[in-house]
Motif scaffolding. Structure first.
Motif: not given
Length: 592
Positions: A244-249, A272-274
């Motif tokens: 899901y981090i790659q998805l949001v990115e 995640n700070e970003q």
């Protein structure tokens, strides 16, 4: 000469008026004058008040008569109405109606108490006897002229009391039923676009490319895709991502126009700070809700047989049934025969295989992302037991429970001040309200042992709540307690099961022995199932896990726990052994 002078004096005095006659004459004159003045005054008054004509006199007399007649009629009507009302209150008809209503409400109230079924027979029968006796006394005195007003006033009071009792009983039972017997989990899956995106609804995003997860939460994702295509009337373009981090990115970078994402992932994303501002930087085009049934065994007689409940605390507001990661993960192992409870705390970052991950390890807290049943099964795999039920509460509900109990008395192992709320706590027992108790169970930064000490504090709070709830005094505010927390907690235990446990406690009384044990581990950075990157986790101490298994089985098998057993497994040296070691050291020093 002397004789002549005497005669002369006599004649002269006889011609003067007598003093007595003069007084009388003066008085008569004054009286006559007063009478004349009074008569003149009366005539003047008559002249002033005298109407100018006979017609005016008749008109005034008529009006005066009408006013007098109206007043007399009004007084007669009032007296007649009052007499009728008083007569009605004294009548046998009113007595029969009032006592009848009172009797019906009494029966309804007793029926509700019986239906809710939390009172043991030894309490319910005396209550029935007293209430029916009061009804009988009221009925007998209602038709007696000697106690007529007492009977009516008492009937009115008891009717009102029964009415309020029914109202609160119905509301408490509704809240009770709503919070118990949960057999489904609810997932909310949203379609997100960036806040600046021109699309304001799903129709305007028909040609978009939607980012989705390849494997994670695929069942709910596919359900949402079907719903989107049904609304649009055409197929949509999708692109898959591993985590899901790659998805949001990809959404942030513009590689996809929209993403389909379960709201359970949002707290982890915003850690995640970003992406900590994900919620404020995006908007929702579609909210899709999916309910999935959970298998629950409600046949266990929990007032007679041992059972295990998973206590889950979630950091969300709103519907407590919505899927979310769990920040509190405690197993309550209960044996009603031995009246012992083991509270076993497992750290949220424990690095374990999830029940759905095919052996891949993840943080325990991430199990909640896939449903409360996954958390239960994951803990069951870890300790090799079956977890029978769950009890789930959000932090709002925790505050409500504590406040409904008028606070709890919690033990703290340390003096400390909470980081976020700035509440001070002393070593020893602290009387806390809801907000103070929440700050107590959430704090971890104030301790060297961080998350482990937080888990121990959570157990202390649970013990304090349990002590309050095991008191018969809980019935005084049972309705208020149920109403205040009904929307903030959820359990898979049925209402009849919980009622049986409450009845047992009220009937037998006494206290329970509550023991606690926490497993620990080493901090490390490892890849996890839910993310395609390394994160901080806690590697379990295998000895702790084995000790936990032993304690669980002891409670389930009816073996009695003790403080010495728990201390031994925690590696705590008994005081007598400490003294022996001190003596041995002193002997060694002396020998040297």
């Amino acid at each position: 000469m002397g004789k002549k002078g005497k005669k002369g004096n006599t004649h002269k005095n006889s011609n003067r008026p007598r003093p007595q006659n003069n007084v009388r004459a003066g008085a008569d004159a004054i009286k006559a004058q007063v009478m004349e003045e009074k008569k003149a005054t009366t005539n003047v008054a008559k002249d002033v008040t005298k109407p100018e004509s006979t017609a005016e006199v008749k008109s005034l007399d008529k009006k005066a008569t009408e006013v007098k007649t109206t007043k007399e009629k009004s007084l007669k009507r009032t007296d007649k109405s009052e007499n009728k009302f008083v007569s009605f209150l004294k009548s046998n008809i009113f007595a029969a109606v009032l006592t009848g209503v009172y009797a019906v409400l009494t029966i309804v109230l007793l029926g509700l108490i019986l239906y809710i079924n939390v009172l043991p027979v030894k309490f319910f029968i005396p209550i029935c006897f007293v209430m029916f006796a009061l009804c009988g006394i009221t009925f007998l005195t209602a038709f007696s002229k000697k106690a007529i007003w007492f009977a009516r006033i008492f009937s009115v009071i008891m009717t009102v009391v029964c009415g309020f009792g029914i109202y609160y009983a119905v509301h408490a039972n509704d809240a009770y039923e709503d919070a118990t017997g949960a057999k489904t989990k609810k997932d909310v899956v949203n379609v997100y676009v960036m806040k600046a995106d021109p699309a304001d609804d799903l129709t305007s995003a028909a040609d978009y490319t939607f980012g989705i997860l390849t494997v994670l939460d695929r069942e709910n994702t596919d359900k949402t895709i079907n719903e989107i295509e049904k609304k649009l009337g055409n197929k949509i373009k999708t692109e898959s991502f591993e985590g899901y981090i790659q998805l949001v990115e990809a959404l942030y970078e513009g590689d996809v126009d929209a993403v389909i994402l379960n709201t359970a992932y949002i707290p982890s994303i915003e850690e995640n700070e970003q992406y900590k501002s994900f919620t404020s930087l995006t908007k929702i085009l579609l909210k899709s809700t999916h309910e999935t049934e959970i298998t629950v065994d409600n046949t266990i007689q929990i007032d007679k047989s041992p059972f295990i409940v998973y206590l889950s605390g979630i950091d969300i507001e709103g519907d407590v049934s919505t899927t979310s990661r769990s920040d509190v993960n405690i197993l309550a192992v209960v044996n009603p025969e031995t009246r012992q409870v083991l509270l076993l705390n497992t750290p949220r970052d424990y690095y374990v295989p999830l029940s759905i991950s095919n052996g891949k390890k993840d943080k325990l807290t991430h199990a909640g992302i896939y449903g409360i049943d996954v958390s239960m099964n994951t803990l069951g795999m870890l300790y090799q037991v079956r977890v029978d039920y769950f009890f789930r509460i959000n932090f709002t509900g925790f505050i409500d429970i504590v406040d409904a109990l008028d606070g709890i008395n919690v033990y703290s192992a340390y003096d400390f001040k909470s980081t976020h709320w700035d509440y001070p706590y002393k070593k020893g027992y602290n009387q806390l309200n809801g907000e103070e108790a929440l700050a107590f169970v959430r704090e971890r930064y104030a301790f060297k042992d961080g998350d482990n000490q937080r888990g121990k504090n959570q157990i202390e709070a649970i013990k304090a709540i349990a002590n309050e709830m095991m008191s018969p005094a809980i019935l005084n505010n049972f309705s208020g307690l149920m109403e205040s927390i009904s929307s903030s907690f959820q359990t898979s235990m049925s209402s009849s099961q919980i009622s049986s446990l409450v009845r047992m406690q009220l009937a037998e009384g006494g206290s329970w022995e509550i023991y606690n044990f926490s497993v620990a581990g080493d901090d490390a950075k490892k890849p996890v199932y839910s993310l395609s990157q390394e994160v901080y986790v806690t590697i379990p101490y295998e000895d702790d896990v084995e000790n936990a298994k032993t304690l669980i089985n002891m409670v389930l098998n009816g073996q009695l726990l003790s403080k010495d057993i728990i201390d031994e497994m925690n590696g705590v040296v008994p005081e007598d052994e400490k003294n022996n070691e001190t003596d041995d050291d002193e002997k060694s020093d002396n020998a040297a």
